[in-house]
Design a protein around this motif. Structure first.
Motif, PDB file in Angstrom:
ATOM      1  N   LEU A  91      68.036   2.561  -4.228  1.00  0.00           N
ATOM      2  CA  LEU A  91      68.453   1.556  -5.199  1.00  0.00           C
ATOM      3  C   LEU A  91      67.579   1.606  -6.451  1.00  0.00           C
ATOM      4  N   TRP A  92      66.268   1.786  -6.274  1.00  0.00           N
ATOM      5  CA  TRP A  92      65.392   1.936  -7.433  1.00  0.00           C
ATOM      6  C   TRP A  92      65.710   3.230  -8.185  1.00  0.00           C
ATOM      7  N   ASP A  93      66.090   4.280  -7.463  1.00  0.00           N
ATOM      8  CA  ASP A  93      66.482   5.534  -8.102  1.00  0.00           C
ATOM      9  C   ASP A  93      67.697   5.307  -8.994  1.00  0.00           C
ATOM     10  N   ILE A  94      68.665   4.566  -8.490  1.00  0.00           N
ATOM     11  CA  ILE A  94      69.857   4.235  -9.286  1.00  0.00           C
ATOM     12  C   ILE A  94      69.464   3.405 -10.504  1.00  0.00           C
ATOM     13  N   ALA A  95      68.606   2.426 -10.307  1.00  0.00           N
ATOM     14  CA  ALA A  95      68.203   1.562 -11.426  1.00  0.00           C
ATOM     15  C   ALA A  95      67.537   2.368 -12.530  1.00  0.00           C
ATOM     16  N   GLY A  96      66.617   3.255 -12.145  1.00  0.00           N
ATOM     17  CA  GLY A  96      65.937   4.059 -13.147  1.00  0.00           C
ATOM     18  C   GLY A  96      66.875   4.997 -13.884  1.00  0.00           C
ATOM     19  N   LYS A  97      67.784   5.602 -13.139  1.00  0.00           N
ATOM     20  CA  LYS A  97      68.744   6.504 -13.770  1.00  0.00           C
ATOM     21  C   LYS A  97      69.695   5.742 -14.677  1.00  0.00           C
ATOM     22  N   SER A  98      70.091   4.544 -14.271  1.00  0.00           N
ATOM     23  CA  SER A  98      70.999   3.740 -15.101  1.00  0.00           C
ATOM     24  C   SER A  98      70.349   3.316 -16.410  1.00  0.00           C
TER      25      SER A  98
END
Length: 382
Positions: A91-98
Motif C-alpha cells: 500500500l505504501w508502494d502504491i502511495a509513493g508511486k501515485s
C-alpha cells in the motif's frame, strides 16, 4: 482508485511476495512472510484481501491497517502481523508511486544520504570466521554479524564459552578497532547462560549481542542488560509496539523490528519512534528478500535513531535464488564502502522483475528451519 486484485507468489529460496493491483493506478509490491510458514501467511493474506482490501481505496493505509490488525476478535501473532506487514508495504508502494515520491519522503523526508549495512558470516569455527570476515572486509563492508554458537546447552560449560570467545576474537583480529561485529545468541542460551556468554565477549567489544533470551522471556532480559557493559539487542520476534515496550523498559540498546513481521512500514515507524523515547537505536531485522529490504531502507532514511541495516545478499539461507534475481534494476542495492545509497525511485524504490517472479512461483520446496536436539534427546533451540 480501488484495489481490484491481490496476488501472492511463493518464490525461492523461502520468500513470499504480494502484488496489489488497482483499477486506475500503479501496482504495489510487498513481502509478507514468516520463514518456515510461508503458505500459512499466504492464506492469511488472501483472507485479509477478501475481507478488507478488494474494492477499497488503497490510499487509506492507516484505516486499512487498523481493520486488518484489529478487525477480528483474535488478533496479533507472527502470521497475522506478517500478512498485514506485506500488504502494508504494498500500500505504501502504491502511495509513493501515485504521488511520485519515495516512501521516506512521504514520512517526513530523508535524515541521511546513505545507510550502513552489515553482512552475515556463517563460519562455525574460528578459522572460518576469520576467512569469511576478511572476505567481507575486502568487499568493502565495515560490519558483520555471526551466531554466538551452534547448539548450546542452557548453561554453557567452559569449553563452550571458549568457543564463543574464539569466534569473537577471530572477528576482532580481522576487523581491527574500527570495524564492527555483532553476535546473535538466537535465544539458544538460558538467561543465566546468556549472562555467562556476554561476560566472555566483553573484551572483544561487539557492536551488540542479539536476542540473548527468547522473546517469551523478555521480562527477564533486564538480568542480561544489568550484567554486562555490552549493548543488548532484541526485537525480530516482537511484532508490535506493545510487545517491544517491555524490552525497552528493561534497558536494551538496540531494537530490531522486522518490517515483514511487525506490521510493515506503518507499525515499524511507530516502533522506531517509541524506541527513540528510550534513547534506543533501531537496526531493522531483514534476512529476507528485496521487498523487505526496500521497505526497511525507506524506514532507515527517515528515522533519526537508525543504526544499521541487516541484508541477506549471500546469506547462508539463500539456496536456489538470490535477492537480486527478482530485481529489474540492481543498482538500487549497490553497496559502496559498506553502505547503501538513499533510494530515489517512487514508492519502495525497487522495480520487481514480474516475469521472473511469476516464473519462480511455486518452484521451491517449502523451507522449514532445522529441529535440533541435545545429546540427551531433548529439544534444543535453533
Amino acid at each position: 482508485m480501488k484495489i481490484t486484485r491481490v496476488e501472492t507468489f511463493a518464490v525461492p529460496p523461502r520468500w513470499l511476495f504480494c502484488r496489489i493491483e488497482t483499477d486506475d493506478g500503479p501496482v504495489g509490491w510487498g513481502e509478507p512472510v514468516v520463514e518456515g510458514r510461508a503458505e500459512t501467511v499466504r492464506a492469511a493474506v488472501h483472507e485479509l484481501a477478501e475481507q478488507f482490501l478488494v474494492g477499497a481505496d488503497p490510499s487509506r493505509i492507516e484505516d486499512l491497517w487498523q481493520l486488518m490488525s484489529k478487525g477480528s476478535f483474535y488478533r496479533g501473532g507472527p502470521v497475522l502481523s506478517s500478512a498485514v506487514a506485506g500488504i502494508d508495504q504494498a500500500l505504501w508502494d502504491i502511495a509513493g508511486k501515485s504521488l511520485g515520491a519515495p516512501v521516506h519522503q512521504l514520512l517526513g523526508g530523508p535524515v541521511r544520504e546513505r545507510a550502513r549495512a552489515y553482512c552475515w558470516v556463517g563460519g562455525d569455527e574460528p578459522a572460518q570466521v576469520r576467512d569469511q570476515v576478511a572476505a567481507q572486509v575486502d568487499a568493502g563492508f565495515t560490519a558483520v554479524k555471526m551466531n554466538a554458537s551452534g547448539r548450546m546447552n542452557p548453561l554453557p560449560n567452559l569449553a563452550e564459552l571458549d568457543e564463543v570467545a574464539a569466534r569473537a576474537e577471530a572477528a576482532r583480529e580481522v576487523l581491527g578497532p574500527e570495524g564492527d561485529f555483532a553476535v546473535d545468541f538466537h535465544g539458544r542460551f538460558s538467561t543465566a547462560g546468556a549472562v555467562r556468554a556476554a561476560g566472555v565477549l566483553e573484551p572483544y567489544a561487539p557492536m551488540f549481542v542479539e536476542e540473548p533470551v527468547l522473546p517469551e522471556y523478555t521480562h527477564l532480559i533486564r538480568r542480561v542488560t544489568d550484567s554486562t557493559r555490552l549493548p543488548v539487542a532484541t526485537g525480530e520476534r516482537l511484532f508490535s509496539r506493545t510487545e517491544a515496550l517491555p524490552a525497552l523498559q528493561a534497558g536494551i540498546a538496540v531494537l530490531q523490528p522486522d518490517l515483514s513481521h511487525a506490521g510493515g512500514i506503518s507499525e515499524c515507524r511507530r516502533i522506531a519512534s517509541l524506541a527513540e523515547t528510550f534513547d534506543v537505536t533501531v537496526a531493522p531485522h531483514c534476512p529476507l528478500g528485496p521487498l523487505a529490504l526496500a521497505a526497511s531502507l525507506q524506514l532507515a532514511f527517515c528515522t533519526p535513531n537508525f543504526l544499521i541495516q541487516e541484508q541477506s545478499i549471500g546469506i547462508h539461507y539463500n539456496k536456489g535464488a538470490e535477492l537480486l534475481d527478482y530485481v529489474a534494476d540492481r543498482s538500487v542495492f549497490r553497496f559502496h564502502d559498506g553502505h547503501l545509497p538513499r533510494p530515489t525511485g517512487h514508492g519502495l524504490g525497487v522495480e520487481i522483475d514480474e516475469k521472473a517472479v511469476r516464473k519462480a512461483d511455486g518452484s521451491a520446496k517449502s523451507w522449514h528451519n532445522p529441529v535440533w536436539r541435545h545429546r540427551d534427546g531433548s529439544f534444543a533451540e535453533w
